[in-house]
Design a protein around this motif. Structure first.
Motif, short mmCIF file in Angstrom:
data_model
loop_
_atom_site.label_atom_id
_atom_site.label_comp_id
_atom_site.label_asym_id
_atom_site.label_seq_id
_atom_site.Cartn_x
_atom_site.Cartn_y
_atom_site.Cartn_z
N VAL A 113 5.33 9.48 6.92
CA VAL A 113 4.81 8.43 7.78
C VAL A 113 5.54 7.18 7.89
O VAL A 113 6.09 6.74 6.99
N THR A 114 5.87 7.23 9.34
CA THR A 114 6.65 5.95 9.80
C THR A 114 5.73 4.87 9.95
O THR A 114 4.72 4.91 10.22
N PRO A 115 6.56 3.77 9.99
CA PRO A 115 5.82 2.57 10.36
C PRO A 115 5.23 2.33 11.81
O PRO A 115 4.01 1.95 11.95
N GLU A 139 -1.57 -8.39 7.58
CA GLU A 139 -0.71 -7.62 7.26
C GLU A 139 -0.83 -6.38 6.20
O GLU A 139 -1.74 -6.64 5.46
N ILE A 140 -0.36 -5.30 6.64
CA ILE A 140 -0.58 -4.33 5.74
C ILE A 140 0.73 -3.82 5.01
O ILE A 140 1.80 -3.45 5.58
N HIS A 141 0.71 -3.91 3.69
CA HIS A 141 2.08 -3.72 2.69
C HIS A 141 1.87 -2.38 2.06
O HIS A 141 0.88 -2.02 1.39
N VAL A 146 5.88 -2.63 6.15
CA VAL A 146 5.03 -3.56 6.29
C VAL A 146 4.66 -3.51 7.81
O VAL A 146 5.59 -3.35 8.75
N VAL A 147 3.44 -3.41 8.30
CA VAL A 147 3.05 -3.46 9.61
C VAL A 147 1.92 -4.75 9.64
O VAL A 147 1.39 -5.13 8.90
N HIS A 148 1.66 -5.08 11.10
CA HIS A 148 0.70 -6.12 11.14
C HIS A 148 -0.31 -5.83 12.37
O HIS A 148 0.07 -4.97 13.41
N ALA A 149 -1.37 -6.69 12.60
CA ALA A 149 -2.41 -6.59 13.48
C ALA A 149 -3.06 -7.95 13.79
O ALA A 149 -3.45 -8.58 12.79
N GLY A 161 6.40 -4.78 10.89
CA GLY A 161 6.94 -5.89 10.33
C GLY A 161 5.71 -7.09 10.08
O GLY A 161 4.64 -6.74 10.30
N PRO A 162 6.05 -8.19 9.50
CA PRO A 162 5.09 -9.06 9.22
C PRO A 162 4.59 -9.93 10.60
O PRO A 162 5.27 -9.89 11.47
#
Length: 215
Positions: A113-115, A139-141, A146-149, A161-162
């Motif tokens: 699974v890629t970011p 933020e999802i770590h 890390v990805v963000h929404a 990213g953050p």
């Protein structure tokens, strides 16, 4: 552009002629997250031969779906980005991803699974009706990325990213298998995530992102 010709005057046939080749939709998926350098695309799509990536990018450029741009400072250089025509494909990718998620089953050996994949899953699962008027950030770590929404007045911005500013809730999870959207939602439902920030936003996240299914 040399492309597969189905010999049919049909919108679906024409779409498949333009984006139906192997790897093409995954390249578009990654470019939908943000413009990428050639090497970034190559690194983010394990298994794609370099010559195939070069060919697919050339085909997308010739079709007016992607274009080359000069990256702004300080990251000078050429990046690939979707054109307005290419961006019209994002809802299509979301729908295909949601349908494909019902066919996933157990992960096959070597699958990752890629970011970018997780970010696109968040975009596909986002329910604008549930998010109406909402402003919040997450933020999802995972162990590897890390990805963000960020939702601002009901509008979503999700990326790799953050969060540019301080997130209101950080969700950290250590998946047993792949750090996929499905795994994330299951971990939240089972109380297997660590959180930092405003706890009430965990339920908000589930309501806003878990109601339409994954991509």
């Amino acid at each position: 552009m040399k492309r597969r010709d189905f010999g049919q005057y049909c919108g679906l046939a024409r779409a498949l002629e333009l984006v139906g080749e192997r790897w093409t939709l995954l390249i578009i998926r990654d470019l939908a997250i943000h413009p990428r350098r050639y090497t970034d695309l190559l690194d983010g799509l394990p298994g794609i031969p370099s010559n195939v990536l070069a060919t697919r990018l050339k085909e997308l450029e010739q079709a007016g779906i992607a274009e080359r741009r000069i990256a702004p400072p300080p990251n000078r250089g050429v990046v690939y980005a979707l054109t307005p025509l290419g961006r019209e494909l994002e809802p299509v990718i979301h729908e295909l991803g949601r349908w494909g998620a019902t066919q996933l089953g157990e992960p096959r050996p070597g699958e990752i699974v890629t970011p970018e994949a997780l970010t696109m899953s968040l975009r596909a699962a986002f329910d604008p009706d549930e998010a109406a008027g909402l402003t919040a950030s997450w933020e999802i770590h995972t162990p590897d990325f890390v990805v963000h929404a960020v939702v601002t007045e009901g509008k979503l911005e999700a990326g790799v990213g953050p969060v540019p500013a301080e997130p209101e809730l950080v969700i950290t999870f250590q998946p047993d298998d792949l750090p996929s959207y499905l795994e994330l939602v299951q971990a939240i439902k089972c109380g297997l995530v660590k959180i930092s920030g405003q706890p009430k936003l965990l339920d908000t996240f589930t309501r806003v992102f878990a109601s339409r299914g994954p991509a």
